[in-house]
Scaffold this active site. Structure first.
Site, PDB file in Angstrom:
ATOM      1  N   HIS B 219       0.865  -1.176   0.000  1.00 42.87           N
ATOM      2  CA  HIS B 219       0.000   0.000   0.000  1.00 42.87           C
ATOM      3  C   HIS B 219       0.898   1.222   0.000  1.00 42.87           C
ATOM      4  CE1 HIS B 219      -3.588   2.406   1.462  1.00 42.87           C
ATOM      5  NE2 HIS B 219      -2.578   3.218   1.670  1.00 42.87           N
ATOM      6  N   ARG B 303      -8.850  14.335   2.885  1.00 44.59           N
ATOM      7  CA  ARG B 303      -8.694  14.869   4.241  1.00 44.59           C
ATOM      8  C   ARG B 303      -7.240  14.707   4.677  1.00 44.59           C
ATOM      9  NH1 ARG B 303      -7.752   9.949   6.451  1.00 44.59           N
ATOM     10  NH2 ARG B 303      -9.029   8.258   5.680  1.00 44.59           N
TER      11      ARG B 303
END
Lengths: 70, 465
Positions: B219, B303
């Site tokens: 990831h 965010r």
């Protein structure tokens, strides 16, 4: 008379058994929600449920007895 | 863009309401004060003893302990902002941070929402819509379906046409919740039923879709800051492969062992795409990586992220301060240095209140909570000794971030710090994190999203078993 206790503190969000139910090791008894996770509490041995010591929505603490067996 | 430049530059921020709790609330209050901006903290009745409330210029109790009654209560948050004269709201991460309707309400109330424009939260927060947008810009990605209907026979046919293994995902999801692998046609029906139930409960929407499953990927995510005028800058990448149940546990920057050229090319492509679409303020593009597939697009987080601190450590840039200034309408050239460099290596561990063997949450009173100090070390927390860790919220107690000239030093510093991090009253995952840090594959940088599940406290410390 044996009991099963909650492995964590949280809130009971579901009860899967009622008094008189026969359970096997692994039978789901109830679900406790804590910190955005839902933790199923399962029977560890065979037996018959004598009574439930908590209701849906109750707050429980770690180690608190939640289900009593005959 | 919906807002005019004049409206933005005419109104500097004077008082920020922090619509969150814990480590991120403490972090935003600190950033605001460094900018000479006042900070208003909100809290639930369960959180009245948290230490950062003392640092705020005003505090408002916004409701009872359950998050829906307090931190997710949009009207209560907006009322608190109005009552305290705040002119901006920082949503932190989680709670209302990726709620487009809330961002719109904040703007409608005449306040600055310290995040991207609501349209980006809406468009990129929906997984298949975000994939569609990125596909138009030729981002590499695995095959995926449209949002699935309710006919299991048709769903099974779609799955078979795509080929297995697949990942069934909620389109409105996040945090790795409700994702289920599907490896054969006979698993489709039960996985669909289970995922639909989870998605409905967690996200209030049952939209599901299939993605081709990549086994054992890394990831890797790219951090972006952007102004309101189309200027976008990448602050390098993070590797967040070490996860438990799809929750990140250890994050680091830069990603070890990748070709810098391959990373730079992807960073530049993403910068170009975000700039062309007019993306603003702050965001992270999450990608999966394997040597065979290269980078494939995963999703965009609109965010600030929990793991922003590792990027701050290697770049020396205060991302939260930059987010506030960019949201207020400053230009990127005024906020960021002309050239952003990456110095050394930083590793972060998320310390959770949980049983390190069974991974149950562990609520309770923090009897001892002694934070480690040391060279290259930084700890972010919203707790102190004597505070209660409530079962109503996320289990994260603290983030411990270690920075060093190289990866091995950063890991060693983190491990030493965790040895000195004393917590009693609740269980923590510190023993688990230490096992990962001591793992030979982790040490060599041979990491992927499976590694976290293969390490366990019992197997790694047989003498204690």
């Amino acid at each position: 008379m044996s009991t099963v206790s909650s492995p964590l503190s949280g809130r009971v969000i579901a009860l899967s058994v009622q008094a008189g139910d026969a359970v096997q090791p692994g039978t789901p008894l109830l679900v406790v929600e804590s910190m955005k996770m839902e933790i199923p509490v399962e029977a560890e041995t065979s037996g018959v449920v004598a009574r439930l010591l908590v209701a849906e929505g109750d707050e429980v603490t770690e180690g608190q007895a939640v289900v009593e067996f005959q | 863009m919906s807002r005019s430049i004049d409206a933005l530059t005419a109104k500097p921020i004077r008082r920020i309401l922090v619509a969150n709790r814990g480590a991120v609330a403490a972090r935003v209050i600190r950033a605001a004060h460094q900018l000479g901006i006042e900070a208003v903290a909100v809290y639930s009745s369960a959180d009245s003893d948290l230490p950062y409330l003392r640092d705020a210029d005003a505090i408002v109790c916004i409701g009872d302990a359950p998050a829906v009654a307090s931190y997710l209560n949009q009207d209560a948050v907006l009322q608190a902002a109005s009552d305290t004269g705040a002119d901006a709201i920082h949503p932190g991460y989680g709670f209302l941070s990726e709620n487009a309707a809330f961002a719109e309400k904040v703007e409608a109330a005449g306040l600055c929402f310290i995040g991207p424009s609501a349209r980006w939260i809406r468009e990129l927060g929906h997984k298949t819509a975000a994939r569609e947008l990125m596909r138009e810009h030729h981002m590499p990605m695995t095959r995926s379906s449209e949002v699935l209907g309710d006919d299991v026979d048709i769903i099974t046919k779609i799955a078979c046409d795509m080929g297995f293994p697949l990942l069934l995902k909620p389109a409105n999801g996040g945090g790795g919740i409700g994702m289920l692998p599907v490896r054969s046609a006979d698993q489709v029906a039960s996985a669909w039923k289970q995922a639909k139930s989870i998605a409905t409960k967690a996200f209030g929407a049952a939209e599901l879709y299939f993605e081709t499953l990549i086994d054992e990927p890394r990831h890797i995510e790219f951090q972006f800051l952007a102004d309101r005028y189309g200027q976008v800058r990448c602050l390098f990448e993070r590797d967040c492969s070490i996860q438990r149940r799809n929750q990140k546990v250890i994050e680091e920057a830069p990603a070890p062992g990748l070709s810098r050229n391959e990373v730079d090319v992807m960073a530049e492509r993403l910068e170009g795409i975000l700039s062309r679409i007019g993306y603003d303020v702050i965001g992270t593009v999450e990608m999966l990586y394997t040597p065979a597939t290269g980078f494939t697009f995963l999703e965009v987080n609109t965010r600030l992220q929990v793991e922003h601190a590792v990027t701050e450590e290697v770049t020396g840039i205060d991302i939260v301060s930059a987010q506030i200034r960019l949201a207020a309408g400053e230009k990127i050239d005024a906020v960021l240095p002309a050239r952003i460099e990456c110095h050394g290596h930083a590793v972060e561990a998320r310390i959770y209140a949980e049983d390190p063997v069974r991974f149950f949450p562990s609520a309770g009173m923090l009897e001892t909570f002694t934070l480690p100090v040391g060279e290259g070390l930084r700890v972010e927390t919203g707790y102190a000794a004597g505070c209660r860790v409530s079962s109503h919220y996320d289990p994260m107690l603290a983030k411990v971030i270690a920075h060093g000239p190289d990866r091995a030093t950063a890991i060693a510093r983190l491990s030493m710090a965790l040895d000195r991090f004393k917590v009693s009253g609740v269980k923590t995952n510190i023993p688990y994190v230490q096992c990962v840090l001591a793992d030979a594959d982790f040490a060599e940088g041979r990491i992927n999203t499976r590694l976290g599940a293969t390490v366990s406290v019992r197997s790694a410390t047989p003498t204690l078993a």
